[in-house]
Scaffold this motif. Structure first.
Motif, PDB file in Angstrom:
ATOM      1  N   LEU A 168      72.099   8.724  37.694  1.00  0.00           N
ATOM      2  CA  LEU A 168      72.865   7.975  38.678  1.00  0.00           C
ATOM      3  C   LEU A 168      73.613   6.868  37.950  1.00  0.00           C
ATOM      4  CD1 LEU A 168      73.237   8.069  41.743  1.00  0.00           C
ATOM      5  CD2 LEU A 168      71.414   6.379  41.951  1.00  0.00           C
ATOM      6  N   GLU A 169      74.944   6.851  38.099  1.00  0.00           N
ATOM      7  CA  GLU A 169      75.782   5.854  37.447  1.00  0.00           C
ATOM      8  C   GLU A 169      76.287   4.843  38.461  1.00  0.00           C
ATOM      9  OE1 GLU A 169      77.786   8.785  34.054  1.00  0.00           O
ATOM     10  OE2 GLU A 169      78.998   8.085  35.760  1.00  0.00           O
ATOM     11  N   GLY A 170      76.474   3.601  38.010  1.00  0.00           N
ATOM     12  CA  GLY A 170      77.059   2.622  38.905  1.00  0.00           C
ATOM     13  C   GLY A 170      77.008   1.218  38.357  1.00  0.00           C
ATOM     14  N   ASN A 171      77.715   0.345  39.054  1.00  0.00           N
ATOM     15  CA  ASN A 171      77.752  -1.075  38.698  1.00  0.00           C
ATOM     16  C   ASN A 171      76.661  -1.805  39.480  1.00  0.00           C
ATOM     17  OD1 ASN A 171      78.304  -3.754  38.243  1.00  0.00           O
ATOM     18  ND2 ASN A 171      80.485  -3.615  38.693  1.00  0.00           N
ATOM     19  N   PRO A 172      75.649  -2.322  38.801  1.00  0.00           N
ATOM     20  CA  PRO A 172      74.553  -2.971  39.525  1.00  0.00           C
ATOM     21  C   PRO A 172      74.944  -4.306  40.147  1.00  0.00           C
ATOM     22  CG  PRO A 172      74.294  -3.318  37.177  1.00  0.00           C
ATOM     23  CD  PRO A 172      75.451  -2.366  37.342  1.00  0.00           C
ATOM     24  N   PHE A 173      76.129  -4.820  39.778  1.00  0.00           N
ATOM     25  CA  PHE A 173      76.554  -6.121  40.285  1.00  0.00           C
ATOM     26  C   PHE A 173      77.544  -6.014  41.442  1.00  0.00           C
ATOM     27  CE2 PHE A 173      75.727  -6.671  35.647  1.00  0.00           C
ATOM     28  CZ  PHE A 173      74.503  -7.301  35.799  1.00  0.00           C
ATOM     29  N   ALA A 174      77.921  -4.804  41.819  1.00  0.00           N
ATOM     30  CA  ALA A 174      78.768  -4.627  43.000  1.00  0.00           C
ATOM     31  C   ALA A 174      77.934  -4.912  44.240  1.00  0.00           C
ATOM     32  CB  ALA A 174      79.330  -3.204  43.048  1.00  0.00           C
ATOM     33  N   PRO A 175      78.346  -5.852  45.078  1.00  0.00           N
ATOM     34  CA  PRO A 175      77.492  -6.251  46.209  1.00  0.00           C
ATOM     35  C   PRO A 175      77.364  -5.167  47.259  1.00  0.00           C
ATOM     36  CG  PRO A 175      79.634  -7.327  46.338  1.00  0.00           C
ATOM     37  CD  PRO A 175      79.588  -6.648  45.007  1.00  0.00           C
ATOM     38  N   PRO A 176      76.222  -5.104  47.932  1.00  0.00           N
ATOM     39  CA  PRO A 176      76.058  -4.172  49.053  1.00  0.00           C
ATOM     40  C   PRO A 176      77.063  -4.482  50.152  1.00  0.00           C
ATOM     41  CG  PRO A 176      73.958  -5.128  48.385  1.00  0.00           C
ATOM     42  CD  PRO A 176      75.014  -5.922  47.702  1.00  0.00           C
ATOM     43  N   ARG A 177      77.377  -3.466  50.932  1.00  0.00           N
ATOM     44  CA  ARG A 177      78.270  -3.629  52.069  1.00  0.00           C
ATOM     45  C   ARG A 177      78.034  -2.465  53.035  1.00  0.00           C
ATOM     46  NH1 ARG A 177      82.903  -3.189  47.781  1.00  0.00           N
ATOM     47  NH2 ARG A 177      81.178  -4.174  46.711  1.00  0.00           N
ATOM     48  N   GLU A 178      78.727  -2.471  54.155  1.00  0.00           N
ATOM     49  CA  GLU A 178      78.530  -1.397  55.128  1.00  0.00           C
ATOM     50  C   GLU A 178      78.812  -0.049  54.468  1.00  0.00           C
ATOM     51  OE1 GLU A 178      80.073   0.022  59.558  1.00  0.00           O
ATOM     52  OE2 GLU A 178      80.885  -1.802  58.615  1.00  0.00           O
ATOM     53  N   GLY A 179      77.863   0.857  54.558  1.00  0.00           N
ATOM     54  CA  GLY A 179      78.019   2.176  53.985  1.00  0.00           C
ATOM     55  C   GLY A 179      77.632   2.286  52.530  1.00  0.00           C
ATOM     56  N   TYR A 180      77.233   1.164  51.925  1.00  0.00           N
ATOM     57  CA  TYR A 180      76.833   1.183  50.512  1.00  0.00           C
ATOM     58  C   TYR A 180      75.747   0.127  50.314  1.00  0.00           C
ATOM     59  CZ  TYR A 180      76.996   0.901  45.416  1.00  0.00           C
ATOM     60  OH  TYR A 180      76.661   0.915  44.089  1.00  0.00           O
ATOM     61  N   PRO A 181      74.501   0.547  50.081  1.00  0.00           N
ATOM     62  CA  PRO A 181      73.398  -0.417  50.026  1.00  0.00           C
ATOM     63  C   PRO A 181      73.269  -1.166  48.709  1.00  0.00           C
ATOM     64  CG  PRO A 181      72.569   1.780  49.629  1.00  0.00           C
ATOM     65  CD  PRO A 181      74.033   1.933  49.963  1.00  0.00           C
ATOM     66  N   GLY A 182      74.077  -0.795  47.722  1.00  0.00           N
ATOM     67  CA  GLY A 182      73.945  -1.372  46.388  1.00  0.00           C
ATOM     68  C   GLY A 182      73.288  -0.390  45.434  1.00  0.00           C
TER      69      GLY A 182
END
Length: 252
Positions: free
Chosen positions: A71-85
């Motif tokens: 699983l790839e991703g930016n851990p610092f992108a804040p959660p928001r509607e439809g994306y829990p972080g």
């Protein structure tokens, strides 16, 4: 031998271009595994333009230990509607590997790695949290990055070398300089006890040359080219073609 992890993001892009449920990334799992791939990769983004959190969980259930799940991703992108972080997704899906990537929300695709000397301090607790979940942790870096010792010091298990510049140089017929940069970075990482992954714009045209020049690579993550080639040759045949290239490179 280098493990092939197939990135299924582009299947989700095709689905999302029309809406609805097809084609679903999860529908590719059995084909990819049967063809011999050792892993499946996805990179969910907060704007849901690729795989969604729902896809991430469906894939986790379908893979269920059959192959590695990255699983790839930016851990610092804040959660928001439809994306829990990203960390919440890792806690729910428990991937084999979490690859941390410093992409911004507006980027079409990942195009640079972490500045390890600048980012190590804030990455340290993230790495610790992911390892507590049982995830192997890889950090996305540029070839020639300075401060690889910081990656080892904060507990990362691997780096993933960003191979976009190499792919561009290979297409232009001048790959030597970028290959040398990738090889030096891999050697430095291995000397520090870090595993080495690689990914971005790798294809059937350039993968063999890359692996022969950088034999320390434990895993390649390939999606855009592979899914594009599969439109013509089929997914099973394309995965097998990549595995043949990897096997040939491992034997010189």
């Amino acid at each position: 031998m280098t493990l092939l992890s197939v990135n299924l993001n582009k299947i989700a892009v095709l689905r999302n271009s029309r809406g609805g449920h097809a084609p679903a990334p999860v529908a590719a799992v059995d084909t990819v595994i049967a063809a011999g791939a050792g892993g499946i990769t996805v990179h969910p983004r907060p704007d849901r333009r690729h795989v969604t959190p729902e896809d991430v969980l469906a894939l986790a259930a379908a893979i269920a230990g059959r192959v590695e799940y990255n699983l790839e991703g930016n851990p610092f992108a804040p959660p928001r509607e439809g994306y829990p972080g990203f960390l919440a997704l890792c806690a729910a899906a428990r991937p084999t590997q979490a690859t941390l990537v410093p992409d911004s929300d507006g980027q079409i695709t990942s195009d640079h790695g972490f500045d390890l000397r600048r980012d190590a301090a804030r990455l340290r607790p993230v790495v610790a949290e992911l390892k507590a979940l049982g995830c192997r942790v890889s950090l996305f870096v540029d070839a020639g990055v300075e401060g690889l010792e910081e990656a080892a010091a904060i507990g990362a298990d691997r780096i993933e070398i960003y191979t976009g510049p190499y792919a561009q140089a290979h297409a232009a017929g001048v790959p030597e300089r970028e290959l040398a940069r990738c090889a030096r970075t891999a050697e430095q990482a291995r000397a520090l006890g870090l595993g080495v992954n690689a990914g971005h714009d790798l294809s059937q045209a350039n993968l063999g040359d890359f692996l022969r020049a950088v034999p320390q690579v434990g895993e390649v993550s390939i999606g855009h080219a592979l899914i594009g080639e599969a439109l013509y040759a089929g997914l099973d045949a394309t995965v097998r073609a990549y595995l043949a290239i990897i096997a040939a490179a491992s034997h010189g």
